[in-house]
Design a protein around this motif. Structure first.
Motif, mmCIF file in Angstrom:
data_model
loop_
_atom_site.group_PDB
_atom_site.id
_atom_site.type_symbol
_atom_site.label_atom_id
_atom_site.label_comp_id
_atom_site.label_asym_id
_atom_site.label_seq_id
_atom_site.Cartn_x
_atom_site.Cartn_y
_atom_site.Cartn_z
ATOM 1 N N LYS A 1 0.857 -1.299 -0.091
ATOM 2 C CA LYS A 1 0.141 -0.034 0.057
ATOM 3 C C LYS A 1 0.872 1.187 0.027
ATOM 4 O O LYS A 1 1.982 1.294 0.458
ATOM 5 C CB LYS A 1 -0.884 0.057 1.318
ATOM 6 C CG LYS A 1 -2.130 -0.801 1.206
ATOM 7 C CD LYS A 1 -3.110 -0.671 2.572
ATOM 8 C CE LYS A 1 -4.115 -1.335 2.648
ATOM 9 N NZ LYS A 1 -4.704 -1.491 3.843
ATOM 10 N N GLY A 2 0.371 2.253 -0.448
ATOM 11 C CA GLY A 2 1.128 3.625 -0.517
ATOM 12 C C GLY A 2 2.339 3.563 -1.688
ATOM 13 O O GLY A 2 2.384 2.750 -2.698
ATOM 14 N N ARG A 3 3.521 4.137 -1.364
ATOM 15 C CA ARG A 3 4.596 4.487 -2.517
ATOM 16 C C ARG A 3 5.765 4.108 -1.757
ATOM 17 O O ARG A 3 6.062 4.206 -0.371
ATOM 18 C CB ARG A 3 4.580 5.589 -2.822
ATOM 19 C CG ARG A 3 4.751 6.902 -1.850
ATOM 20 C CD ARG A 3 4.708 8.189 -2.493
ATOM 21 N NE ARG A 3 4.793 9.266 -1.505
ATOM 22 C CZ ARG A 3 5.745 9.608 -0.849
ATOM 23 N NH1 ARG A 3 6.951 9.002 -0.782
ATOM 24 N NH2 ARG A 3 5.536 10.556 0.032
ATOM 25 N N PRO A 4 6.766 3.809 -2.456
ATOM 26 C CA PRO A 4 8.342 4.009 -1.837
ATOM 27 C C PRO A 4 8.697 5.289 -1.378
ATOM 28 O O PRO A 4 7.917 6.335 -1.136
ATOM 29 C CB PRO A 4 9.244 3.738 -2.944
ATOM 30 C CG PRO A 4 8.313 3.198 -4.098
ATOM 31 C CD PRO A 4 6.845 3.940 -3.777
ATOM 32 N N PHE A 5 9.931 5.303 -0.531
ATOM 33 C CA PHE A 5 10.429 6.580 0.077
ATOM 34 C C PHE A 5 10.727 7.569 -1.070
ATOM 35 O O PHE A 5 11.024 7.193 -2.442
ATOM 36 C CB PHE A 5 11.884 6.095 0.651
ATOM 37 C CG PHE A 5 11.676 5.544 1.957
ATOM 38 C CD1 PHE A 5 10.999 6.390 3.181
ATOM 39 C CD2 PHE A 5 12.119 4.224 2.418
ATOM 40 C CE1 PHE A 5 10.816 5.793 4.311
ATOM 41 C CE2 PHE A 5 11.826 3.585 3.546
ATOM 42 C CZ PHE A 5 10.994 4.341 4.533
ATOM 43 N N SER A 6 10.818 8.874 -0.802
ATOM 44 C CA SER A 6 11.337 9.970 -1.776
ATOM 45 C C SER A 6 12.683 9.664 -1.883
ATOM 46 O O SER A 6 13.349 9.333 -0.852
ATOM 47 C CB SER A 6 10.723 11.295 -1.216
ATOM 48 O OG SER A 6 9.170 11.294 -0.871
ATOM 49 N N PRO A 7 13.118 10.327 -2.971
ATOM 50 C CA PRO A 7 14.800 10.158 -3.067
ATOM 51 C C PRO A 7 15.472 10.836 -2.128
ATOM 52 O O PRO A 7 16.383 10.308 -1.497
ATOM 53 C CB PRO A 7 14.912 10.791 -4.280
ATOM 54 C CG PRO A 7 13.460 10.813 -5.197
ATOM 55 C CD PRO A 7 12.589 10.799 -4.289
ATOM 56 N N GLN A 8 14.794 11.858 -1.502
ATOM 57 C CA GLN A 8 15.495 12.468 -0.325
ATOM 58 C C GLN A 8 14.646 12.410 0.903
ATOM 59 O O GLN A 8 13.459 12.260 1.016
ATOM 60 C CB GLN A 8 15.401 14.150 -0.683
ATOM 61 C CG GLN A 8 16.368 14.497 -2.170
ATOM 62 C CD GLN A 8 17.999 14.014 -1.937
ATOM 63 O OE1 GLN A 8 18.366 14.062 -0.960
ATOM 64 N NE2 GLN A 8 18.440 13.517 -2.992
ATOM 65 N N PRO A 9 15.248 12.612 2.062
ATOM 66 C CA PRO A 9 14.749 12.241 3.182
ATOM 67 C C PRO A 9 13.440 13.326 3.423
ATOM 68 O O PRO A 9 13.861 14.524 3.251
ATOM 69 C CB PRO A 9 15.716 12.516 4.370
ATOM 70 C CG PRO A 9 17.127 12.433 3.512
ATOM 71 C CD PRO A 9 16.783 12.839 2.096
ATOM 72 N N ALA A 10 12.359 12.909 3.933
ATOM 73 C CA ALA A 10 11.256 13.945 4.115
ATOM 74 C C ALA A 10 10.541 13.471 5.260
ATOM 75 O O ALA A 10 9.136 13.457 5.091
ATOM 76 C CB ALA A 10 10.724 13.947 2.698
ATOM 77 N N HIS A 11 10.859 12.702 6.242
ATOM 78 C CA HIS A 11 10.265 12.198 7.330
ATOM 79 C C HIS A 11 9.103 11.456 7.171
ATOM 80 O O HIS A 11 7.963 11.500 7.633
ATOM 81 C CB HIS A 11 9.607 13.667 8.248
ATOM 82 C CG HIS A 11 10.636 14.094 9.330
ATOM 83 N ND1 HIS A 11 11.851 14.809 8.876
ATOM 84 C CD2 HIS A 11 10.885 13.904 10.500
ATOM 85 C CE1 HIS A 11 12.489 15.013 10.149
ATOM 86 N NE2 HIS A 11 11.957 14.588 11.139
ATOM 87 N N GLU A 12 9.563 10.421 6.247
ATOM 88 C CA GLU A 12 8.621 9.503 5.787
ATOM 89 C C GLU A 12 8.936 8.217 6.601
ATOM 90 O O GLU A 12 10.211 8.021 6.805
ATOM 91 C CB GLU A 12 8.679 9.277 4.375
ATOM 92 C CG GLU A 12 8.203 10.569 3.543
ATOM 93 C CD GLU A 12 8.567 10.360 2.111
ATOM 94 O OE1 GLU A 12 8.215 11.282 1.324
ATOM 95 O OE2 GLU A 12 9.469 9.416 1.706
#
Lengths: 235, 404
Positions: B134-145
């Motif tokens: 469900k959802g998506r992978p991490f963004s390429p840059q850190p974004a408090h995910e």
């Protein structure tokens, strides 16, 4: 070629005894036989069934061991030989012709004849040459590729003769070789063996109660109850 | 001539030869398919366990696995990674930051295993993005995910888009807490791990625990499972660092490895059963053949055949039948294993092994699925024919020729 008593004996037998146990009952097949057989003899061992003919042949050929007594063949004492040495000795010095032919049914005529030479490691060309020659001598040219069950009794016994002789052994032992053949076929076979005996000087010893064989033999050894009842030269 | 005699003898009693061949053929095929099946299933399990999650080889600070601690960290992991990458057979590597913490969402709190990952490297090594259900992978840059394991998401009743508070203790003794937005939910296949897995971007995990530039684990993926031990040795040599533990999966997942090894050993029991089946079939053939041909062996011995030739002729005859059975059995088992390796068997109910759920199993064509049954069949045929052949070789020619 005729046997000569001036030469060394081929076989010397002294005090030969053999006792079997049949259902726990000891049976004396040979009861003390002393014999000398010279090279080139054409000898028949005769006697009724149970007189010890086959046992005698088996023991002098090293197929069976005596209970007592000594046998020398070509100066070698058989009892001193191991099973392996006896095998090698038979391979190099003896030829066998059996009453029931005893050919190897899965081998062709030429392979049956060739078999002993393979054991002797004779080169292929020499083997093939000798097989051709001996099959011609016993009148089986053209039968090379047949298997024993495809031959008549007389033809099978001729193959057995060829197999026995092809390696030029010193001694050929034939146990009732004509017992399963009609008298005409048997007679022809014996004439052929006598011719080969004369030509090559090989020693032949037959066990038989066939008149045909006795008539052609040069020496008759008559066994009775495990003993030599009579030993006579003929002709 | 020995071979000729042995071969032609096999054709004498065709029905008996066919029966013996069927016994050996059946034994071989059964064993080959079983081993192929076992190899296929276990290599799939191992792959799920290693290639898709743990890695084939792991590097930790010394004794980290015996007593995990935030402080047993690896410095300068990029340099180590570059050296590892230079070893032939290494496909890729990925760094991981590991720590414990508490995750809270509204009134739900759960203990979690915080796993800081390099999203690009982790995806390259263990196909991490494919595990996101469900959802998506991490963004390429850190974004408090954050990405949550499926089980953890269920415990916390978390959905994509929720914000979760993490509380733990930093390496400097300070309270480590922060807020992360759930961007995905992942199912690694390991239900136990998924109940606690809380994935963060590597650099954010390092900052949270005040351990910048440090990690706890390097997972390495190699080209072939069978090369793991050899490559482990090479990595140890190239790193030449006593402060690091370099371990193959058999060591860092010892209990899993031993459980699987015990299961695989069950195969030997099966092989023993096959060996007995073959042995009984062969024994029947050899005894009947020798009984029928006793007179013939006597004749061969009378003609001057040495006892050992008789012995080898009988052993060879049985082994010719065995070889023919193996060739036919290999053909059939290759076809069956090939079909099962492509289509597999879908299980009516899934099962879990080492926490990993399996819904279908596949076979594999491996050299040992052929050579182990072949050796088993040849060995049982040879052993069983040994004593009857010895007896035939030793028989007195005169006695043998009296038999009609």
């Amino acid at each position: 070629m005729v046997e000569t008593k001036n030469s060394e004996p081929l076989i010397r037998v002294e005090g030969l005894r053999k006792t079997y146990t049949d259902d726990g009952v000891p049976v004396e097949a040979l009861r003390g036989i002393d014999l000398i057989i010279y090279p080139g003899e054409f000898t028949a061992i005769v006697g009724p069934s149970g007189s010890g003919k086959t046992t005698f042949l088996n023991i002098i050929s090293g197929l069976d061991r005596p209970t007592e007594g000594k046998i020398w063949i070509k100066g070698r004492l058989l009892e001193e030989m191991s099973d392996k040495e006896l095998s090698d000795f038979r391979r190099d010095n003896l030829g066998f012709i059996f009453q029931a032919y005893n050919l190897i049914p899965v081998l062709t005529v030429e392979e049956n004849v060739e078999y002993i030479m393979l054991l002797q490691r004779i080169p292929r060309e020499e083997r093939k040459r000798r097989v051709r020659q001996i099959l011609k001598e016993v009148g089986l040219e053209g039968f090379e590729k047949r298997r024993p069950p495809q031959l008549s009794g007389g033809q099978q016994q001729r193959v057995a003769v060829a197999r026995a002789m092809v390696s030029n052994p010193s001694l050929i032992l034939a146990d009732e070789p004509t017992a399963n053949l009609d008298s005409e076929t048997g007679g022809g076979l014996l004439d052929m063996m006598r011719e080969l005996n004369k030509k090559t000087g090989m020693t032949f010893i037959f066990s038989t109660h066939d008149e045909n064989v006795m008539r052609r033999a040069r020496r008759l050894i008559i066994l009775k109850d495990g003993r030599v009842a009579e030993d006579k030269q003929i002709g | 001539m020995l071979f000729k005699l042995a071969f032609r003898n096999t054709l004498r009693q065709k029905r008996r030869t066919i029966f013996t061949m069927l016994t050996m053929f059946g034994g071989f095929t059964l064993a080959s398919i079983s081993i192929g099946w076992s190899d296929g299933s276990y290599s799939r399990i191992i792959n799920m366990f290693t290639r898709n999650r743990l890695g084939h080889i792991q590097i930790h600070a010394q004794e980290y696995l015996d007593k995990p601690s935030l402080y047993k960290a690896i410095d300068d992991y990029e340099a180590i990674g570059q050296k590892v990458q230079s070893v032939p057979g290494v496909l890729t590597w990925t760094p991981r930051f590991l720590a414990a913490g508490l995750a809270s969402l509204e009134n739900k709190t759960s203990a979690v295993q915080i796993i800081g990952i390099d999203p690009v490297r982790e995806n390259e090594a263990t196909y991490f993005n494919k595990k996101i259900i469900k959802g998506r992978p991490f963004s390429p840059q850190p974004a408090h995910e954050a990405i949550l394991g499926k089980g953890l998401a269920e415990v916390l009743h978390a959905q994509v888009g929720d914000e979760i508070i993490i509380v733990s203790q930093g390496a400097d003794g300070s309270i480590a807490n922060d807020l992360f937005r759930v961007v995905g939910i992942a199912a690694s296949g390991n239900q136990m791990a998924d109940r606690t897995a809380f994935y963060l971007h590597l650099s954010e995990a390092q900052q949270l625990f005040v351990l910048e530039g440090k990690i706890h684990e390097i997972a390495i993926i190699v080209n072939k499972l069978s090369h793991v031990e050899k490559i482990t040795r090479k990595i140890k040599t190239i790193l030449d660092n006593n402060a690091l533990d370099v371990q193959p999966w058999q060591e860092f997942a010892k209990s899993f490895y031993q459980a699987m090894k015990a299961d695989v050993e069950g195969m030997w029991v099966m092989l023993l059963v096959i060996l007995l089946i073959v042995a009984v079939g062969v024994l029947n053939t050899v005894l009947m053949a020798i009984l029928e041909r006793t007179r013939e062996y006597g004749v061969l011995k009378a003609l001057g055949t040495r006892p050992q030739h008789i012995f080898w002729q009988i052993v060879l005859e049985i082994n010719i039948i065995a070889l023919a059975s193996i060739v036919l059995g290999a053909g059939l088992s290759l076809i069956i294993n090939h079909i099962l390796s492509i289509h597999g068997i879908h299980l009516p109910t899934s099962f879990t092994y080492g926490g990993i759920e399996f819904k279908s199993l596949y076979s594999a064509i491996t050299p040992r699925s052929l050579y182990i049954p072949a050796i088993t069949v040849i060995l049982s045929a040879t052993v069983v024919s040994f004593f009857p052949a010895l007896r035939a070789a030793r028989i007195s020619p005169a006695k043998a020729m009296r038999i009609h």
